[in-house]
Enzyme design. Structure first.
Site, PDB file in Angstrom:
ATOM      1  N   GLY A   1     -22.758 -32.762 -19.411  1.00 17.22           N
ATOM      2  CA  GLY A   1     -23.298 -33.064 -18.090  1.00 17.22           C
ATOM      3  C   GLY A   1     -22.273 -33.627 -17.121  1.00 17.22           C
ATOM      4  O   GLY A   1     -22.547 -33.736 -15.930  1.00 17.22           O
TER       5      GLY A   1
ATOM      6  N   CYS B   1     -47.069 -10.053 -15.695  1.00 14.60           N
ATOM      7  CA  CYS B   1     -46.172  -9.022 -15.177  1.00 14.60           C
ATOM      8  C   CYS B   1     -46.964  -7.720 -14.998  1.00 14.60           C
ATOM      9  O   CYS B   1     -47.685  -7.282 -15.895  1.00 14.60           O
ATOM     10  CB  CYS B   1     -45.010  -8.804 -16.148  1.00 14.60           C
ATOM     11  SG  CYS B   1     -43.963  -7.407 -15.676  1.00 14.60           S
TER      12      CYS B   1
ATOM     13  N   CYS C   1     -45.117  -5.033 -17.614  1.00  8.15           N
ATOM     14  CA  CYS C   1     -45.174  -5.160 -19.068  1.00  8.15           C
ATOM     15  C   CYS C   1     -46.297  -6.077 -19.539  1.00  8.15           C
ATOM     16  O   CYS C   1     -46.496  -6.257 -20.733  1.00  8.15           O
ATOM     17  CB  CYS C   1     -43.828  -5.646 -19.619  1.00  8.15           C
ATOM     18  SG  CYS C   1     -43.552  -7.413 -19.389  1.00  8.15           S
TER      19      CYS C   1
ATOM     20  N   CYS D   1     -41.468  -9.045 -14.055  1.00  7.13           N
ATOM     21  CA  CYS D   1     -40.533  -9.942 -14.712  1.00  7.13           C
ATOM     22  C   CYS D   1     -39.221  -9.947 -13.945  1.00  7.13           C
ATOM     23  O   CYS D   1     -38.703  -8.887 -13.579  1.00  7.13           O
ATOM     24  CB  CYS D   1     -40.212  -9.457 -16.130  1.00  7.13           C
ATOM     25  SG  CYS D   1     -41.564  -9.604 -17.289  1.00  7.13           S
TER      26      CYS D   1
ATOM     27  N   CYS E   1     -38.332  -7.280 -19.698  1.00  8.25           N
ATOM     28  CA  CYS E   1     -39.437  -6.425 -19.278  1.00  8.25           C
ATOM     29  C   CYS E   1     -39.297  -5.042 -19.934  1.00  8.25           C
ATOM     30  O   CYS E   1     -40.247  -4.499 -20.499  1.00  8.25           O
ATOM     31  CB  CYS E   1     -39.426  -6.293 -17.758  1.00  8.25           C
ATOM     32  SG  CYS E   1     -40.973  -5.696 -17.063  1.00  8.25           S
TER      33      CYS E   1
END
Lengths: 262, 288, 227
Positions: free
Chosen positions: B29, B238, B241, B263, B269
């Site tokens: 970080g 979606c 899909c 997606c 997808c």
């Protein structure tokens, strides 16, 4: 946060002890050999003209400048020997600093509520509702209407901004407050309102305050004790009304006699 | 192959970047400064990510590049071609097959695995910049863990919008120490940052910073007790899909308000459709 | 309660060639609990100067000023602040307050400073203002807008809000009508009855005769013009 309890006036330990404090800018003296004790609940005024070293002194005390010599003891802790983490933690919990220009002490892009809440969040407050409630309470204490909580300081008048800055500083219940010309640049009537507010807060919260100003009327009404500075040195200190009414030092006599009736 | 050094950058530069990466991995970080190079593409087009990728690639790697989840957008295509040309590495669009994935603004839906490296393109690495413009001061704030300001930003969100409206680049706390900007990924992706088996590297070219989240690191999204973090997405499945658990893009289909949700992760997808999943507007690929 | 011994005072005017002007020498007096001592002497003889020195407002050049267990002549500012808070009250001729503060709060302030709950303090303030015939409609206004007589009464109410064991009164009945003068004299008598030691300046001879147990002529403290 239990801030309303009054601090015993007779506490015999100074909250802040300053000894032999000296700050030089090259060969020029910022302030030299300054020493005093500040007790809980006391307001100390520091007066002097521009360049007298009063602002340098305040910066050294608040940790914005490092003095060349001397000692500062806060609540029995050696401030100059502290790690920066500890000192910065102090300055957002037990200490507060009110700038002359509220723009220097506020986040102008953040709402009034966010400004007041910042110190709470900085010490770990993580409940939005609780933070907002405390912010609201403090806005009330400094006489800012509750419905202004989401407005930004830029939409406030100068007096309101200064009151907001005070709320932002006092929300975490500090014990020691540094003020640099807090009433400077305000209209006289606005000044009076602010003075009244400060007096009440000092009394109710048992605050210790160091206030730097060139306005003798302000210290007369606010400060218990007075320190007069000239050329970086303290030329006289004592009870505020005594210093103003029976000044001993030549410079103080000029200072007092050159203002209109205070 | 071309006359370029492997992966465009010279070896000394790659060493310098690798050092920065290693430091970043060692201090999760933390933003490590590095001497960002001029790349043959403009700032804002992923120069930070490209340099990190270049420093990580080996000839055996298989590279995938996505932009907002898609492998076929201009930005993704040009970066992929850049490395094909300068490093000659194999490329793929399949998340599972890639060893290095450079991404802009998404984390793939397919869970990553040990050994994979995910490289993020980062525009503004400093999460505190929004409220504190001074670099000296933000560094000090990181050093001393003074992060109250991050919550001020979230407070302002709730005060203004009734909820935390930040929906991307949502700030996180890494391993309980550094507050980090996860790059402009949707906050839907934030939970994937945490405890991830892959190495996650972040490169900001213009700002000259590299930071990292090593495998299995705890990453927590900042929030309030009474306004907890929610990894939200559009409330749809979606349309191609039928996936209910993937991040969706809204696509306007005509000028009469027609729209569909698909997606954003094109590989995810396509893989689902290949497996026979069909959405509201989709057609069965196997039948087609 | 108040004991002054061999007190002297001089002013040094630095801006006028550091001229030293002695104004008092060998001042001695005492005030017992329950006693009221009046200072007399011509205008300029040093009555106010003496009062200000007891209050700690003027620095003493020498001698002792024992009040409430401390020597004001040598006490630290902090000790004097504490003394003024709970043991020594002062009704001056001038009202010096923050503009805008309501009268009720001005009067209640000495009690608030002692930590008295606001309701109790305000109730006591209201009682005094009523006794001193300040109309209730004025209580919410700042006394800075009041007439001289009204300001004087607000000052008195403030000075009597807390039962100080020692009290300094500078012309407390000046500019008051007969009714209010009577109220003030009764307040002084009550304070004496509860044991307060009072040092005062009264030009009003009838008032002086009524409340003062002894008089001290400050003319005797004027420095001999030997220099």
């Amino acid at each position: 946060m239990g801030m309303m309890e009054r601090v015993a006036v007779t506490s015999d330990q100074p909250l802040l002890r300053v000894e032999g404090l000296t700050k030089r800018y090259g060969s020029r003296i910022g302030c030299a050999d300054v020493g005093f004790d500040l007790y809980p609940g006391e307001v100390l005024g520091i007066v002097g003209e521009s360049g007298s070293g009063k602002s340098t002194l305040l910066s050294c005390l608040a940790g914005h400048l490092r003095p060349d010599e001397g000692a500062i003891t806060y609540d029995r802790r050696d401030v100059l020997a502290m790690a920066e983490t500890e000192r910065r933690r102090l300055s957002r919990t037990e200490w507060a600093y009110v700038h002359q220009n509220p723009r220097d002490g506020l986040r102008m892009g953040v709402s009034a509520g966010g400004n007041v809440g910042e110190r709470l969040m900085a010490v770990g407050a993580r409940h939005y509702g609780g933070i907002r409630e405390q912010a609201q309470d403090w806005l009330g204490r400094v006489e800012i209407a509750a419905d202004r909580i989401d407005d930004r300081p830029a939409q406030f008048s100068g007096g309101m901004q200064q009151r907001l800055q005070i709320a932002r500083n006092l929300v975490t219940g500090p014990r020691l407050v540094f003020m640099d010309e807090p009433t400077g640049g305000l209209d006289v009537s606005v000044q009076a309102r602010l003075l009244d507010l400060l007096r009440g807060l000092v009394r109710d919260l048992g605050l210790s305050v160091i206030i730097v100003t060139h306005d003798l009327a302000v210290v007369r009404l606010l400060a218990h004790r007075l320190m007069v500075m000239k050329g970086g040195r303290v030329v006289e200190q004592g009870l505020t009304d005594q210093v103003l009414d029976d000044p001993q030092h030549a410079y103080t006599q000029i200072l007092v006699s050159s203002v209109l009736q205070v | 192959m071309s006359d370029y050094n492997f992966a465009y950058l010279d070896e000394q530069t790659k060493r310098m970047i690798r050092r920065a990466i290693l430091k970043g991995v060692a201090v999760p970080g933390y933003q490590v400064p590095f001497a960002s190079r001029e790349m043959p593409m403009p700032y804002g087009w992923g120069t930070g990510g490209v340099q990190v990728t270049a420093a990580c690639l080996t000839p055996e790697d298989r590279l995938k590049v996505i932009d907002q989840g898609a492998d076929d957008t201009t930005n993704a295509v040009s970066i992929r071609k850049f490395f094909q040309r300068t490093a000659g590495v194999a490329v793929t669009e399949r998340t599972t097959e890639a060893t290095v994935i450079q991404t802009r603004h998404r984390i793939p839906e397919q869970p990553l695995t040990e050994g994979q490296i995910l490289v993020y393109q980062v525009p503004i690495p400093e999460p505190l910049r929004f409220l504190e413009p001074r670099e000296t001061e933000t560094r000090k704030m990181h050093e001393l863990e003074e992060y109250g300001l991050m919550h001020v930003k979230l407070y302002e969100d709730i005060a203004r919008h009734g909820q935390i409206a930040t929906s991307y680049a949502y700030p996180v706390m890494v391993e309980g120490r550094y507050v980090m900007d996860p790059s402009p990924i949707p906050k839907f992706d934030n939970p994937k940052l945490s405890d991830n088996p892959a190495i996650q590297l972040f490169g900001a070219g213009r700002e000259q910073r590299i930071y990292a989240v090593p495998p299995y690191t705890q990453v927590v999204s900042l929030d309030f007790e009474d306004h907890p973090f929610v990894a939200s997405k559009a409330d749809h499945d979606c349309d191609l899909c039928g996936a209910a658990d993937s991040y969706l893009d809204e696509v306007i289909t005509d000028d009469r308000g027609g729209r569909m949700f698909v997606c954003s992760d094109t590989d995810y997808c396509a893989s689902r459709r290949a497996e026979g999943h069909v959405g509201r507007l989709g057609t069965d690929e196997r039948a087609a | 309660m108040i004991l002054i011994e061999d007190l002297s005072k001089s002013f040094t005017l630095h801006n006028q060639g550091a001229a030293v002007i002695p104004v008092m020498e060998g001042a001695s007096l005492s005030v017992a609990p329950g006693e009221c001592v009046g200072l007399t002497g011509q205008s300029g003889a040093g009555k106010s100067t003496l009062m200000r020195m007891v209050w700690g407002n003027y620095l003493a050049a020498g001698g002792r000023i024992m009040v409430g267990g401390i020597d004001v002549a040598t006490a630290s500012p902090r000790e004097i602040i504490a003394l003024r808070r709970d043991r020594l009250g002062y009704v001056s001729q001038f009202l010096r307050v923050v503009p805008r503060v309501p009268t009720l709060e001005v009067v209640a302030e000495p009690l608030l400073a002692l930590g008295t709950p606001p309701e109790t303090a305000k109730a006591r303030a209201a009682e005094l203002l009523r006794q001193l015939n300040i109309p209730e409609r004025l209580w919410g206004l700042s006394p800075t807008t009041f007439s001289g007589g009204e300001q004087q009464r607000v000052n008195i109410a403030r000075g009597f809000a807390h039962p100080y064991p020692a009290l300094l009164l500078d012309e407390p009945t000046a500019s008051l009508d007969a009714t209010n003068r009577e109220v003030v004299l009764r307040l002084i008598e009550e304070a004496k009855a509860r044991g307060a030691a009072i040092l005062g300046i009264f030009h009003d001879e009838a008032a002086r005769a009524r409340v003062c147990d002894r008089l001290v002529d400050v003319t005797g403290f004027t420095p001999k013009v030997a220099a």
